[in-house]
Write a protein that holds these residues in place. Structure first.
Motif, PDB file in Angstrom:
ATOM      1  N   SER A   1      46.193  89.392 -24.807  1.00 29.95           N
ATOM      2  CA  SER A   1      44.557  88.416 -23.919  1.00 29.95           C
ATOM      3  C   SER A   1      45.159  87.510 -23.599  1.00 29.95           C
ATOM      4  N   ALA A   2      44.967  87.004 -22.874  1.00 31.70           N
ATOM      5  CA  ALA A   2      43.896  85.552 -23.473  1.00 31.70           C
ATOM      6  C   ALA A   2      43.658  84.992 -24.465  1.00 31.70           C
ATOM      7  N   LYS A   3      42.443  85.280 -24.524  1.00 36.46           N
ATOM      8  CA  LYS A   3      41.722  85.017 -25.066  1.00 36.46           C
ATOM      9  C   LYS A   3      41.763  84.578 -26.049  1.00 36.46           C
ATOM     10  N   ALA A   4      42.176  83.255 -26.532  1.00 35.77           N
ATOM     11  CA  ALA A   4      42.592  83.385 -27.448  1.00 35.77           C
ATOM     12  C   ALA A   4      41.857  82.320 -29.236  1.00 35.77           C
ATOM     13  N   ASP A   5      40.767  82.824 -28.918  1.00 35.94           N
ATOM     14  CA  ASP A   5      39.219  81.959 -29.917  1.00 35.94           C
ATOM     15  C   ASP A   5      39.569  83.243 -30.946  1.00 35.94           C
ATOM     16  N   THR A   6      38.721  82.215 -32.083  1.00 39.03           N
ATOM     17  CA  THR A   6      39.716  83.719 -33.233  1.00 39.03           C
ATOM     18  C   THR A   6      38.486  84.598 -33.574  1.00 39.03           C
ATOM     19  N   HIS A   7      37.042  83.879 -32.308  1.00 46.35           N
ATOM     20  CA  HIS A   7      36.514  85.314 -32.728  1.00 46.35           C
ATOM     21  C   HIS A   7      37.052  85.954 -32.189  1.00 46.35           C
ATOM     22  N   ASP A   8      36.934  86.746 -31.118  1.00 47.64           N
ATOM     23  CA  ASP A   8      38.358  87.415 -30.010  1.00 47.64           C
ATOM     24  C   ASP A   8      39.562  87.924 -30.638  1.00 47.64           C
ATOM     25  N   ILE A   9      39.886  87.248 -31.394  1.00 50.14           N
ATOM     26  CA  ILE A   9      41.015  87.284 -32.014  1.00 50.14           C
ATOM     27  C   ILE A   9      40.864  88.911 -33.275  1.00 50.14           C
ATOM     28  N   VAL A  10      39.435  88.238 -34.120  1.00 51.26           N
ATOM     29  CA  VAL A  10      39.492  88.955 -35.042  1.00 51.26           C
ATOM     30  C   VAL A  10      38.666  90.461 -34.980  1.00 51.26           C
ATOM     31  N   ALA A  11      37.700  90.479 -33.373  1.00 49.81           N
ATOM     32  CA  ALA A  11      36.995  91.413 -33.125  1.00 49.81           C
ATOM     33  C   ALA A  11      38.089  92.319 -32.470  1.00 49.81           C
ATOM     34  N   ALA A  12      39.457  91.843 -32.063  1.00 52.89           N
ATOM     35  CA  ALA A  12      40.389  93.131 -31.825  1.00 52.89           C
ATOM     36  C   ALA A  12      40.357  93.223 -32.521  1.00 52.89           C
ATOM     37  N   LEU A  13      41.400  92.915 -34.466  1.00 56.59           N
ATOM     38  CA  LEU A  13      41.497  92.957 -35.184  1.00 56.59           C
ATOM     39  C   LEU A  13      40.910  94.388 -35.809  1.00 56.59           C
ATOM     40  N   GLU A  14      39.638  93.802 -35.781  1.00 57.61           N
ATOM     41  CA  GLU A  14      38.767  94.973 -35.909  1.00 57.61           C
ATOM     42  C   GLU A  14      37.621  95.965 -35.808  1.00 57.61           C
ATOM     43  N   ALA A  15      37.994  96.235 -34.219  1.00 57.58           N
ATOM     44  CA  ALA A  15      37.958  97.217 -33.407  1.00 57.58           C
ATOM     45  C   ALA A  15      39.185  97.925 -33.489  1.00 57.58           C
ATOM     46  N   GLY A  16      40.375  97.758 -34.243  1.00 55.35           N
ATOM     47  CA  GLY A  16      41.428  98.381 -34.817  1.00 55.35           C
ATOM     48  C   GLY A  16      42.412  98.650 -34.304  1.00 55.35           C
ATOM     49  N   ALA A  17      43.201  96.950 -33.598  1.00 52.83           N
ATOM     50  CA  ALA A  17      44.675  96.701 -33.103  1.00 52.83           C
ATOM     51  C   ALA A  17      45.524  96.555 -34.053  1.00 52.83           C
ATOM     52  N   ASP A  18      46.107  96.731 -34.135  1.00 55.94           N
ATOM     53  CA  ASP A  18      47.172  96.671 -35.376  1.00 55.94           C
ATOM     54  C   ASP A  18      47.847  95.119 -35.408  1.00 55.94           C
ATOM     55  N   ASP A  19      47.962  94.367 -33.540  1.00 57.48           N
ATOM     56  CA  ASP A  19      48.766  92.570 -33.527  1.00 57.48           C
ATOM     57  C   ASP A  19      48.007  92.155 -32.574  1.00 57.48           C
ATOM     58  N   TYR A  20      48.623  90.894 -32.399  1.00 58.46           N
ATOM     59  CA  TYR A  20      47.659  90.640 -31.378  1.00 58.46           C
ATOM     60  C   TYR A  20      49.149  89.150 -30.143  1.00 58.46           C
ATOM     61  N   VAL A  21      48.850  89.081 -28.959  1.00 58.69           N
ATOM     62  CA  VAL A  21      49.222  88.287 -28.442  1.00 58.69           C
ATOM     63  C   VAL A  21      48.805  87.607 -28.216  1.00 58.69           C
ATOM     64  N   THR A  22      48.659  86.167 -27.842  1.00 59.52           N
ATOM     65  CA  THR A  22      47.981  85.300 -26.341  1.00 59.52           C
ATOM     66  C   THR A  22      49.279  85.287 -25.403  1.00 59.52           C
ATOM     67  N   LYS A  23      48.006  85.387 -24.817  1.00 55.49           N
ATOM     68  CA  LYS A  23      48.911  84.549 -22.301  1.00 55.49           C
ATOM     69  C   LYS A  23      48.584  83.249 -23.242  1.00 55.49           C
ATOM     70  N   PRO A  24      50.096  82.576 -22.076  1.00 58.37           N
ATOM     71  CA  PRO A  24      51.018  82.865 -21.953  1.00 58.37           C
ATOM     72  C   PRO A  24      51.852  82.883 -22.475  1.00 58.37           C
TER      73      PRO A  24
END
Length: 237
Positions: free
Chosen positions: A80-103
């Protein structure tokens, strides 16, 4: 067997580029154009892995991940292009295993996918590297908490707890060194296997999720203990 990967992305150009790149890496790639399409495909035929964008319209990536996690523990990476800490944490809290920011570089994404595949394989075929095969983590009432690494399960009495692959691997690593403090970087290297890319927030968020499942009182954890400034320690009770 060729792993089947579902790419959930509403931008046609990005989705097509990802499909081509991932097919070159040996994946069998399916595509979903929005959140509704993704949930429908997972329900009809669960993929081996998922790559999910967050900004998908009415049913966004957060909702997709939560829906998938209701019944599946397949590895999920957010792109995702969402690189804000809140968005990253929210995605992980939802159940994602990992996170890669665009680009991002495709090689970074494929490296993380390979690490997830290795973890899935090692969980399906446990090794004898020293991690205990069965550990009683908590003998306190109302029922004992037991980790069975060989079968890939955790039980509280007769109830099997639903842990994701990442949560299970974290618990196994902590249980392999009871009473010993493991730093966040230690856990990144052991569980995510890509310390160079690793983000310590991955560890903190997944520890919080794990505590909600194994601790009787997640707000006052007594099994998975935080050692301030150092990391985490498992204290079997």
């Amino acid at each position: 067997m060729t792993p089947r990967l579902l790419v959930v992305e509403d931008d046609d150009h990005i989705r097509t580029a990802l499909r081509w790149a991932l097919e070159d890496e040996g994946y069998d790639v399916d595509e979903a154009v929005d959140g509704e399409d993704a949930c429908r495909q997972v329900s009809d035929s669960t993929p081996d892995m998922m790559v999910v964008d967050l900004m998908l319209g009415a049913v966004d990536g957060f909702a997709v991940i939560r829906e998938v996690r209701l019944g599946h523990d397949l590895p999920i990476i957010v792109v995702s292009a969402k690189a804000d800490t809140h968005d990253i944490v929210a995605a992980l809290e939802a159940g994602a295993d990992d996170y890669v920011t665009k680009p991002f570089e495709v090689k970074e994404l494929t490296a993380r996918l390979r690490a997830l595949r290795r973890r899935a394989g090692s969980s399906a075929h446990p090794t004898s590297r020293g991690a205990p095969r069965e550990v009683v983590l908590d003998e306190q009432p109302p029922a004992p908490l037991v980790l069975r690494e060989e079968s890939g399960t955790v039980h509280r009495g007769d109830e099997q707890l639903h842990l994701t692959l990442t949560e299970f691997r974290l618990l196994c690593e902590l249980a392999a060194s009871p009473g010993r403090v493991l730093s966040r970087q230690d856990l990144l290297q052991r569980v995510w296997e890509h310390g160079f890319f690793g983000d310590e927030r991955l560890v903190d968020v997944h520890i919080r999720r794990l505590r909600t499942k194994v601790e009787l009182d997640p707000g006052t954890p007594r099994i998975i203990v935080t050692v301030r400034g150092l990391g985490y320690r498992l204290d079997p009770r």
